[in-house]
Design a protein around this motif. Structure first.
Motif, PDB file in Angstrom:
ATOM      1  N   LEU A  25      -6.790  -4.982  -1.451  1.00  0.00           N
ATOM      2  CA  LEU A  25      -5.403  -5.055  -1.892  1.00  0.00           C
ATOM      3  C   LEU A  25      -5.286  -5.352  -3.385  1.00  0.00           C
ATOM      4  O   LEU A  25      -4.249  -5.078  -4.000  1.00  0.00           O
ATOM      5  CB  LEU A  25      -4.644  -6.128  -1.095  1.00  0.00           C
ATOM      6  N   ALA A  26      -6.335  -5.911  -3.973  1.00  0.00           N
ATOM      7  CA  ALA A  26      -6.314  -6.189  -5.413  1.00  0.00           C
ATOM      8  C   ALA A  26      -6.609  -4.946  -6.245  1.00  0.00           C
ATOM      9  O   ALA A  26      -6.407  -4.958  -7.466  1.00  0.00           O
ATOM     10  CB  ALA A  26      -7.328  -7.287  -5.746  1.00  0.00           C
ATOM     11  N   ALA A  31      -1.469  -0.787  -5.043  1.00  0.00           N
ATOM     12  CA  ALA A  31      -0.110  -1.092  -5.491  1.00  0.00           C
ATOM     13  C   ALA A  31       0.616   0.178  -5.880  1.00  0.00           C
ATOM     14  O   ALA A  31       0.028   1.098  -6.461  1.00  0.00           O
ATOM     15  CB  ALA A  31      -0.147  -2.071  -6.661  1.00  0.00           C
ATOM     16  N   ALA A  32       1.902   0.228  -5.582  1.00  0.00           N
ATOM     17  CA  ALA A  32       2.696   1.413  -5.902  1.00  0.00           C
ATOM     18  C   ALA A  32       2.824   1.627  -7.395  1.00  0.00           C
ATOM     19  O   ALA A  32       2.928   2.761  -7.861  1.00  0.00           O
ATOM     20  CB  ALA A  32       4.078   1.292  -5.259  1.00  0.00           C
ATOM     21  N   HIS A  33       2.794   0.546  -8.159  1.00  0.00           N
ATOM     22  CA  HIS A  33       2.944   0.651  -9.615  1.00  0.00           C
ATOM     23  C   HIS A  33       1.627   0.984 -10.305  1.00  0.00           C
ATOM     24  O   HIS A  33       1.588   1.164 -11.523  1.00  0.00           O
ATOM     25  CB  HIS A  33       3.524  -0.638 -10.189  1.00  0.00           C
ATOM     26  N   GLY A  34       0.529   1.020  -9.548  1.00  0.00           N
ATOM     27  CA  GLY A  34      -0.747   1.425 -10.107  1.00  0.00           C
ATOM     28  C   GLY A  34      -1.523   0.343 -10.814  1.00  0.00           C
ATOM     29  O   GLY A  34      -2.598   0.595 -11.349  1.00  0.00           O
ATOM     30  N   PHE A  67      -2.013   3.688   0.339  1.00  0.00           N
ATOM     31  CA  PHE A  67      -3.326   3.091   0.575  1.00  0.00           C
ATOM     32  C   PHE A  67      -3.194   1.607   0.906  1.00  0.00           C
ATOM     33  O   PHE A  67      -3.836   1.107   1.840  1.00  0.00           O
ATOM     34  CB  PHE A  67      -4.211   3.277  -0.655  1.00  0.00           C
ATOM     35  N   GLY A  68      -2.352   0.894   0.165  1.00  0.00           N
ATOM     36  CA  GLY A  68      -2.151  -0.531   0.414  1.00  0.00           C
ATOM     37  C   GLY A  68      -1.550  -0.786   1.782  1.00  0.00           C
ATOM     38  O   GLY A  68      -1.967  -1.717   2.496  1.00  0.00           O
TER      39      GLY A  68
END
Length: 445
Positions: A25-26, A31-34, A67-68
């Motif tokens: 997750l890191a 993350a959607a913001h990349g 993906f997250g």
């Protein structure tokens, strides 16, 4: 060796799953913001998913990428199924046989009564999980597509994510407002509630019901004490929870007040079912009356059935303690439930679990009160929700400082594994006293 004890192996496996989930997750791709979500946000989300809680510090649908969300869904499934149960099942499928240590580990996770039953339990758990999740996902996907105009792919994805989250009592939702957009739609609310209740009954109960489904003559007599006790207590808590929630919130303009009678009963039942350790909500939890919050804390602390996806001290623990109180008030020597006498070992275990839970929740609440300015009832609700792996929140999770979030992380982890499991995992070895001390009775009360 640390992994010599099955309970220790379960704790270690959950910890490894949390670390792996945190790392995934890191990643910027999660993350959607990349960009990276940060260590604390990733850790909190991973623990909440593996421990099937549902508390979140970010909007799941908006913050995480596909993906997250896939990582979160996988962690929910792994956490609900049980790390060691999954490992044992994989070993069974690959090699066709289980080693003794894997059997012992699966027994510690599923609470099965004998090592010889492990193979049947694992296959039953896998089959039951797949059937319930797929059926509920199909119903939800059809409703999302037909009633709300989602594309077939989007409806199927939302239906599957919600079904897996519901059966595993996780409560993660892809919408920022959770299930409040569907508060008047029984075709969404009721399937989710059914999945939550089934997951909260526990796998031993579900498997026993399936095993005896064709034995009509035997009926309830064929059920074990655990199954009868779980079903009876579950029904009682659902009925009482619905009645009390509706009574306290009937005229509350922020919750049930604007609804008609049917919708009030529907959402009152849903709220009572979600306190069985699933974090979905169809009404604004932050708008609940203080009395409702306190009552919900009681239900969340009790939790659901043993060896299932629910948390809390478990309803069998609650029932055993209630039986002990009744016996003591009546002056009876033995505690009896449904025509069966309870052993002193069961009573000690129930008392240990309950008191450790109370101590942990109270300690965490005091710590949280020192690091935040939130109201006491909201902080207590958050602490109980984390310990019971419920995931319901009044909205203060995102407002907590880093230290407060770490407290919730600890509560979720301990709440999922169970106080007794964690204590036994940390114990170096079992000690048997080979002598008896003189008996003396202190003054009580």
């Amino acid at each position: 060796m640390f992994t010599a004890h099955p309970a220790r192996t379960v704790v270690l496996a959950f910890a490894v799953a949390v670390l792996v989930g945190t790392g995934l997750l890191a990643l910027p791709a999660a993350a959607a913001h990349g960009g990276s979500s940060g260590a604390l946000t990733s850790l909190f989300t991973a623990v909440s998913a593996v421990c099937v809680t549902g508390l979140a510090v970010v909007d799941t649908g908006a913050h995480w990428s596909g993906f997250g969300e896939g990582v979160i869904l996988g962690l929910i499934q792994v956490g609900g199924f049980g790390i060691m149960t999954l490992a044992s099942l994989l070993a069974l499928l690959v090699s066709g046989r289980l080693r003794l240590r894997l059997q012992l580990t699966a027994q510690a996770e599923t609470r099965s009564l004998g090592i010889g039953q492990t193979r049947r339990v694992l296959l039953g758990v896998a089959g039951t999980t797949a059937v319930v999740e797929l059926v509920v996902a199909a119903v939800l996907a059809l409703r999302f597509g037909v009633r709300y105009g989602r594309s077939p792919a989007d409806a199927a994805y939302h239906g599957l994510f919600t079904a897996v989250s519901a059966f595993n009592n996780a409560g993660f939702g892809l919408d920022a407002t959770n299930l409040t957009p569907y508060q008047r739609d029984p075709w969404v609310v009721l399937p989710v509630a059914v999945a939550v209740i089934l997951g909260g009954l526990g796998f031993p109960v579900l498997l026993e019901l399936l095993r005896h489904r064709h034995r009509r003559r035997a009926g309830r007599r064929a059920w074990s004490l655990h199954t009868r006790l779980t079903l009876l207590t579950t029904g009682l808590l659902l009925a009482v929870g619905t009645a009390v929630t509706c009574a306290l919130e009937w005229t509350n303009a922020g919750t049930l007040g604007p609804f008609g009678t049917g919708d009030k009963l529907l959402n009152g039942f849903f709220a009572a079912a979600m306190t069985r350790t699933a974090g979905f909500n169809s009404i604004d939890i932050g708008a609940l009356e203080p009395a409702t919050l306190l009552f919900s804390c009681v239900l969340m602390f009790i939790g659901g059935g043993s060896a299932g996806t629910a948390g809390g001290i478990k309803i069998t623990t609650f029932a055993v303690l209630a039986a002990a109180i009744v016996a003591e008030v009546r002056g009876e020597r033995d505690s009896v439930i449904l025509g069966r006498r309870l052993s002193s070992q069961v009573l000690r275990q129930a008392l240990t679990v309950a008191l450790l839970g109370v101590g942990l929740v109270m300690s965490a609440t005091m710590v949280l009160l020192t690091v935040t300015d939130e109201m006491f009832e909201a902080v207590l609700f958050e602490a109980v929700s984390a310990f019971g792996t419920v995931g319901l929140t009044t909205g203060i999770t995102t407002e907590l400082p880093a230290s407060g979030r770490l407290v919730l992380v600890l509560l979720m982890f301990v709440g999922r594994l169970g106080p007794v499991t964690l204590v036994s995992a940390l114990a170096l070895r079992e000690r048997t006293r080979r002598y008896q001390l003189p008996e003396e009775r202190p003054v009580i009360g």
